[in-house]
Design a protein around this motif. Sequence first.
Motif, mmCIF file in Angstrom:
data_model
loop_
_atom_site.group_PDB
_atom_site.id
_atom_site.type_symbol
_atom_site.label_atom_id
_atom_site.label_comp_id
_atom_site.label_asym_id
_atom_site.label_seq_id
_atom_site.Cartn_x
_atom_site.Cartn_y
_atom_site.Cartn_z
ATOM 1 N N ARG A 1 6.159 -12.620 14.344
ATOM 2 C CA ARG A 1 6.405 -11.138 14.508
ATOM 3 C C ARG A 1 5.913 -10.291 13.568
ATOM 4 N N VAL A 2 6.011 -10.964 12.202
ATOM 5 C CA VAL A 2 5.879 -10.099 11.102
ATOM 6 C C VAL A 2 4.446 -10.202 10.617
ATOM 7 N N LEU A 3 4.015 -11.143 11.181
ATOM 8 C CA LEU A 3 2.302 -11.630 10.654
ATOM 9 C C LEU A 3 1.504 -10.189 10.627
ATOM 10 N N LEU A 4 0.949 -9.891 9.563
ATOM 11 C CA LEU A 4 -0.134 -8.748 9.587
ATOM 12 C C LEU A 4 0.559 -7.398 9.668
ATOM 13 N N ARG A 5 1.953 -7.537 9.756
ATOM 14 C CA ARG A 5 2.465 -6.285 10.176
ATOM 15 C C ARG A 5 3.458 -5.677 8.936
ATOM 16 N N ASP A 6 3.952 -4.673 8.936
ATOM 17 C CA ASP A 6 4.668 -4.124 7.793
ATOM 18 C C ASP A 6 6.105 -4.759 7.869
ATOM 19 N N VAL A 7 6.524 -5.327 6.918
ATOM 20 C CA VAL A 7 7.837 -6.276 6.925
ATOM 21 C C VAL A 7 8.920 -5.378 6.991
ATOM 22 N N ARG A 8 8.897 -4.377 6.602
ATOM 23 C CA ARG A 8 10.410 -3.469 6.395
ATOM 24 C C ARG A 8 10.758 -3.515 7.700
ATOM 25 N N ALA A 9 10.087 -3.307 8.808
ATOM 26 C CA ALA A 9 10.733 -3.412 10.421
ATOM 27 C C ALA A 9 11.189 -4.662 10.763
ATOM 28 N N TRP A 10 10.984 -5.709 10.057
ATOM 29 C CA TRP A 10 11.493 -7.053 10.412
ATOM 30 C C TRP A 10 12.383 -7.613 9.397
ATOM 31 N N MET A 11 12.614 -7.126 8.381
ATOM 32 C CA MET A 11 13.673 -7.554 7.643
ATOM 33 C C MET A 11 15.092 -7.921 8.100
ATOM 34 N N PRO A 12 15.808 -8.830 7.881
ATOM 35 C CA PRO A 12 17.139 -8.970 8.381
ATOM 36 C C PRO A 12 18.069 -7.994 7.897
ATOM 37 N N ASP A 13 19.220 -7.663 8.595
ATOM 38 C CA ASP A 13 19.941 -6.800 8.443
ATOM 39 C C ASP A 13 20.810 -6.856 6.908
ATOM 40 N N ALA A 14 20.556 -5.623 6.336
ATOM 41 C CA ALA A 14 21.022 -5.577 4.783
ATOM 42 C C ALA A 14 22.304 -6.013 4.510
ATOM 43 N N LYS A 15 23.492 -5.728 5.235
ATOM 44 C CA LYS A 15 24.650 -6.077 5.180
ATOM 45 C C LYS A 15 24.716 -7.626 5.426
ATOM 46 N N GLN A 16 24.039 -8.187 6.375
ATOM 47 C CA GLN A 16 24.138 -9.786 6.596
ATOM 48 C C GLN A 16 23.396 -10.535 5.780
ATOM 49 N N ALA A 17 22.448 -9.895 5.095
ATOM 50 C CA ALA A 17 21.427 -10.725 4.251
ATOM 51 C C ALA A 17 21.101 -10.090 2.937
ATOM 52 N N ARG A 18 22.432 -9.633 2.320
ATOM 53 C CA ARG A 18 22.480 -9.064 0.942
ATOM 54 C C ARG A 18 21.771 -10.055 -0.125
ATOM 55 N N SER B 1 0.942 -1.178 0.051
ATOM 56 C CA SER B 1 -0.025 -0.190 -0.221
ATOM 57 C C SER B 1 0.945 1.263 -0.061
ATOM 58 N N THR B 2 0.298 2.296 0.127
ATOM 59 C CA THR B 2 1.060 3.642 0.144
ATOM 60 C C THR B 2 2.182 3.579 1.063
ATOM 61 N N ASP B 3 2.103 3.318 2.362
ATOM 62 C CA ASP B 3 2.965 3.466 3.330
ATOM 63 C C ASP B 3 3.250 2.181 4.060
ATOM 64 N N HIS B 4 2.736 0.893 3.609
ATOM 65 C CA HIS B 4 2.978 -0.403 4.309
ATOM 66 C C HIS B 4 3.237 -1.357 3.220
ATOM 67 N N ILE B 5 4.077 -2.406 3.615
ATOM 68 C CA ILE B 5 4.148 -3.724 3.167
ATOM 69 C C ILE B 5 3.686 -4.881 3.880
ATOM 70 N N THR B 6 2.451 -5.199 3.703
ATOM 71 C CA THR B 6 1.894 -6.189 4.685
ATOM 72 C C THR B 6 2.071 -7.428 4.731
ATOM 73 N N LEU B 7 2.654 -8.272 5.331
ATOM 74 C CA LEU B 7 2.802 -9.865 5.284
ATOM 75 C C LEU B 7 1.354 -10.239 5.552
ATOM 76 N N ARG B 8 0.545 -10.852 4.817
ATOM 77 C CA ARG B 8 -0.603 -11.360 5.024
ATOM 78 C C ARG B 8 -0.546 -12.971 5.594
ATOM 79 N N ASP B 9 -1.690 -13.324 6.323
ATOM 80 C CA ASP B 9 -1.567 -14.793 6.763
ATOM 81 C C ASP B 9 -1.307 -15.769 5.640
#
Length: 318
Positions: free
Chosen positions: A166-183, A104-112
């Motif tokens: 933790r990420v279910l029905l929430r914005d995935v961006r706050a829960w992504m692995p560290d970009a350097k560790q998980a490129r 959506s405009t300001d969220h990327i939600t992981l649906r069930d």
Amino acid sequence: MSDTTHLLIPYAASASEGSQQALQGLALPHLDRLLARLIPHTAHTDTGEDTSFSAPHERAQAQALGLPFEDGRIPWAAWHRHQQGQPTGGQAWAFVTPCQWHVSTDHITLRDPDGLALDEAASRALLAIVAPWFAEDGITLHYDQPTRWLASGALFANLTTASLERVLLRDVRAWMPDAKQARTLHRLHSEMQMLLYTHAFNDERAARGLPVVNSFWVHGTGPLPTPAPAPTTAPTVPTTLRDAALREDWRAWATAWAALDAGPVAALLRQAESGAPVQLTLSGERNALGFHSAPRSLAQRIQGLFRPQRFIDLRNKL
């Protein structure tokens, strides 16, 4: 193997206003009587944050099973394979859950993922489509169940990931692995979204009115310790509170609490009253509080009579 009966209750409380309101009018007589008999189990009391990658009940369950319980690095996938009697080969494993990210405009939600209505045939077909892309990065995918695959590869050895809950029905961006560790993982997410966006697999699903699958979530990473943990009695972990809490359906959550109090909690109370060793863990989104049966001093018994510990007094500590 331990002879202590352990009841671990996830999502026993929440900071949500709806949860707090639901608790105000909720009577849990068996839980209050049980808490009055038990004493705090400091070795099984866990403190975290609601932003921790592993929920407190997951850390408590891992500890009870003898698994590493470092935040975001509980090797649930390797443990699952081990419990199935399959070799882990000393490798690092992970769960991979096919899912839908709703943008959506300001969220990327992981649906069930359960809402995808994936059956085994569809899941295996999707696995065959994406497996070659993962293989290019040294990741081997294995079918486990419709909404969850197993994956092995060196990438998962030290990768910190958020659990699906933790990420279910929430914005995935706050829960992504560290970009350097998980490129590599971040790139795979982009590649899978492009691959699946116009793939015939999703065209066929859309034509039947089924949700499309456009991404995946990696969780439960790491190798199994060597030697593997000795067999132990796993705690009983009811999921009814979790299911209602994740949907923020606090009326259903209160109803589930009443059922738990009349069922598993009452059963644990009867065991405690008979003198059998019992353990209770109450978990919220930040912390977990452990209690167990043990000989109590005279002062503790008197305190239990006149100042019994009640769940309503503990909820803000979770």
